[in-house]
Design an enzyme around this catalytic site. Structure first.
Site, PDB file in Angstrom:
ATOM      1  N   GLY A   1      11.970  -9.985   7.120  1.00 45.90           N
ATOM      2  CA  GLY A   1      12.519  -8.611   8.048  1.00 45.90           C
ATOM      3  C   GLY A   1      13.271  -8.133   8.641  1.00 45.90           C
TER       4      GLY A   1
ATOM      5  N   SER B   1       9.017  -3.761   4.523  1.00 45.17           N
ATOM      6  CA  SER B   1       7.579  -4.387   4.058  1.00 45.17           C
ATOM      7  C   SER B   1       6.626  -5.615   3.586  1.00 45.17           C
ATOM      8  CB  SER B   1       6.699  -3.064   3.961  1.00 45.17           C
ATOM      9  OG  SER B   1       6.035  -2.622   4.947  1.00 45.17           O
TER      10      SER B   1
ATOM     11  N   ASP C   1       1.250   6.300  12.933  1.00 43.56           N
ATOM     12  CA  ASP C   1       0.547   5.826  12.240  1.00 43.56           C
ATOM     13  C   ASP C   1      -0.738   4.625  12.733  1.00 43.56           C
ATOM     14  OD1 ASP C   1       1.627   2.860  12.500  1.00 43.56           O
ATOM     15  OD2 ASP C   1       1.197   2.323   9.726  1.00 43.56           O
TER      16      ASP C   1
ATOM     17  N   ASP D   1       2.159   0.702   5.362  1.00 41.43           N
ATOM     18  CA  ASP D   1       2.625  -0.505   5.066  1.00 41.43           C
ATOM     19  C   ASP D   1       1.908  -0.697   3.294  1.00 41.43           C
ATOM     20  OD1 ASP D   1       4.812   0.077   6.592  1.00 41.43           O
ATOM     21  OD2 ASP D   1       4.447  -2.247   7.684  1.00 41.43           O
TER      22      ASP D   1
ATOM     23  N   ARG E   1       8.591  -0.994   0.917  1.00 37.83           N
ATOM     24  CA  ARG E   1       8.613   0.008   1.249  1.00 37.83           C
ATOM     25  C   ARG E   1       9.737   0.778   2.022  1.00 37.83           C
ATOM     26  NH1 ARG E   1       9.645   0.221   5.678  1.00 37.83           N
ATOM     27  NH2 ARG E   1       7.585  -0.011   7.592  1.00 37.83           N
TER      28      ARG E   1
ATOM     29  N   TYR F   1       5.589  -4.003  19.492  1.00 37.09           N
ATOM     30  CA  TYR F   1       5.074  -3.341  18.698  1.00 37.09           C
ATOM     31  C   TYR F   1       3.612  -3.542  19.792  1.00 37.09           C
ATOM     32  CZ  TYR F   1       2.552  -1.709  14.561  1.00 37.09           C
ATOM     33  OH  TYR F   1       2.222  -0.578  13.362  1.00 37.09           O
TER      34      TYR F   1
ATOM     35  N   GLY G   1      12.397  -4.761   7.710  1.00 32.74           N
ATOM     36  CA  GLY G   1      11.671  -3.479   8.098  1.00 32.74           C
ATOM     37  C   GLY G   1      11.366  -2.888   6.450  1.00 32.74           C
TER      38      GLY G   1
HETATM   39  C1  GAF Z   1       5.720  -1.403  11.400  1.00 31.23           C
HETATM   40  C2  GAF Z   1       3.981  -1.967  11.171  1.00 31.23           C
HETATM   41  F1  GAF Z   1       3.685  -2.256  10.423  1.00 31.23           F
HETATM   42  C3  GAF Z   1       4.014  -0.020  10.246  1.00 31.23           C
HETATM   43  O1  GAF Z   1       2.236   0.054  10.379  1.00 31.23           O
HETATM   44  C4  GAF Z   1       3.942   0.893  11.718  1.00 31.23           C
HETATM   45  O2  GAF Z   1       3.537   1.087  12.382  1.00 31.23           O
HETATM   46  C5  GAF Z   1       5.889   1.296  11.632  1.00 31.23           C
HETATM   47  O3  GAF Z   1       5.872  -0.225  12.183  1.00 31.23           O
HETATM   48  C6  GAF Z   1       6.055   2.239  12.710  1.00 31.23           C
HETATM   49  O4  GAF Z   1       5.566   2.855  12.009  1.00 31.23           O
HETATM   50  O5  GAF Z   1       6.515  -1.621   9.699  1.00 31.23           O
END
Ligand code: GAF
Length: 394
Positions: free
Chosen positions: A127, A131, A40, A177, A31, A227, A129
């Protein structure tokens, strides 16, 4: 390459690896998040779309008749062996923890396919970003559904995959994701309310615009720890504000509580509160095909992620600066980092007839400024996970 073309290729690769044709082939997309970043896990809104990059699995019952799922990857990395006659636990190789976690969740729901020979081929950059891990999880869940004929409710399926990521991969991700990989729809973005888990498809009907994805081709090490610390800072802000989550906070309430929190926590909350609002405005803008407004919201999202949330990096900022210098005149309405941050991709809303020029200019300016080759491509909004070939279809 479309997932149908890719499936043909993967069927051949399966035949080379295992000496026969696969009975099942399934695909799950990666995605790109157009806007709504780090919202989220704060019960906010996100607006991603599935992209035409897929994790694909081809499979057949295990040739040796044992209750072991063997997953080989076309890249030749160490295969994963999962004994489904015993409780499934995290293990080595590490990449196998994504399918392991999903298989454990499926077994707990009585979805047990027995032993399998599986070949995995993913075109979602690792890696980046975009997903790749959610695509792999959702692909595994879709394969087990196809083989057993036991279809899960889409929300349950996405939550099962998220749980796999938490408990087997140790990543405390939100729900975006996995939801988009399950529920993506061609030519639509998905507006997801992460509190109620209600979804709304937002059509992108204007043939004059496209989403362009530019991969910095860097991934900075700190991503995972940072994160988790962002999540903790958001929770700290919610506690000080006396709300369940930042979804319930307002910019005014935050301003009033400024003296009660340290500056970092304040800025994290300011990003989240502003980003939730921007996401809803962007959905309105897309419904109205108001591209300049959507583009401005994307830039504003980037600045907030860079300055308040501090999850951008030099390479992402360079891509966004290049986009700004190309401007609407050169065909770019807006651009921002996408995904968790600290590397990976930027997403830009662009005029379709300027795509070739934009790709050239972005690639050469990025190379000049960073010394790194970017990977740049456009994607239509794609459909969610799908069974390409099922039992009896061959
Ligand atoms: C990563 C996480 F897996 C998602 O859930 C989301 O928090 C994102 O970072 C940031 O928006 O992809």
């Amino acid at each position: 390459m479309s997932y149908l073309d890719l499936a043909v290729q993967v069927a051949q690769e399966f035949a080379q690896a295992y000496g026969r044709s696969p009975r099942w082939i399934v695909a799950a997309p990666g995605r790109v998040n157009v806007i709504g970043e780090h919202t989220d896990y704060n019960d906010g809104f996100v607006l991603p779309m599935a992209i035409e990059r897929y994790a694909i699995m081809a499979a057949d019952k295990a040739a040796n008749g044992r209750d072991v799922i063997q997953i080989r990857d076309v890249s030749g990395v160490e295969p994963v062996l999962i004994d489904v006659s015993a409780p499934v636990k995290p293990g080595m190789p590490k990449w196998g923890n994504y399918p392991r976690g999903v298989i454990a969740g499926c077994l707990a729901r009585g979805i047990n396919p027995g032993g399998l020979d599986v070949l995995l081929h993913s075109t979602v950059p690792l890696g980046g970003g975009l997903s790749s891990s959610a695509a792999l999880e959702v692909c595994t869940a879709t394969l087990l559904e196809a083989i057993t004929g036991k279809k899960m409710d889409p929300v349950d399926k996405a939550l099962l995959c998220q749980k796999a990521e938490h408990e087997f991969a140790g990543v405390p991700c939100g729900i975006m994701d996995q939801f988009i990989s399950v529920m993506g729809r061609e030519n639509h973005l998905l507006l997801l309310d992460c509190r109620s888990r209600k979804t709304e498809l937002v059509a992108v009907n204007d043939p004059a615009v496209q989403l362009l994805i530019a991969n910095t081709n860097v991934k900075h090490e700190l991503a995972n720890g940072e994160y988790a610390s962002r999540r903790a800072q958001c929770e700290a802000a919610s506690t000080i504000l006396g709300v369940d989550s930042l979804r319930d906070a307002t910019a005014g309430a935050l301003e009033n509580a400024r003296s009660k929190m340290d500056d970092v926590v304040f800025r994290r909350a300011r990003h989240v509160i502003g980003e939730i609002e921007r996401t809803l405005h962007a959905a309105d803008g897309i419904r109205a095909s108001n591209w300049p407004t959507v583009g401005q919201l994307m830039y504003a999202s980037h600045y907030s992620l860079r300055d308040d949330y501090e999850v951008s990096c030099k390479e992402l900022d360079v891509l966004v600066e290049i986009a700004e210098s190309i401007g609407i005149q050169g065909g770019i309405y807006g651009c921002r980092m996408t995904g968790g941050g600290f590397g990976g991709c930027a997403v830009a809303l662009v005029k379709r007839d300027s795509v070739t020029e934009i790709k050239k200019r972005m690639a050469s300016d990025y190379k000049t400024k960073t010394g790194i080759e970017a990977t740049i491509f456009v994607s239509h909004p794609a459909g969610g996970a799908t069974v390409v070939r099922g039992a009896g279809a061959i």
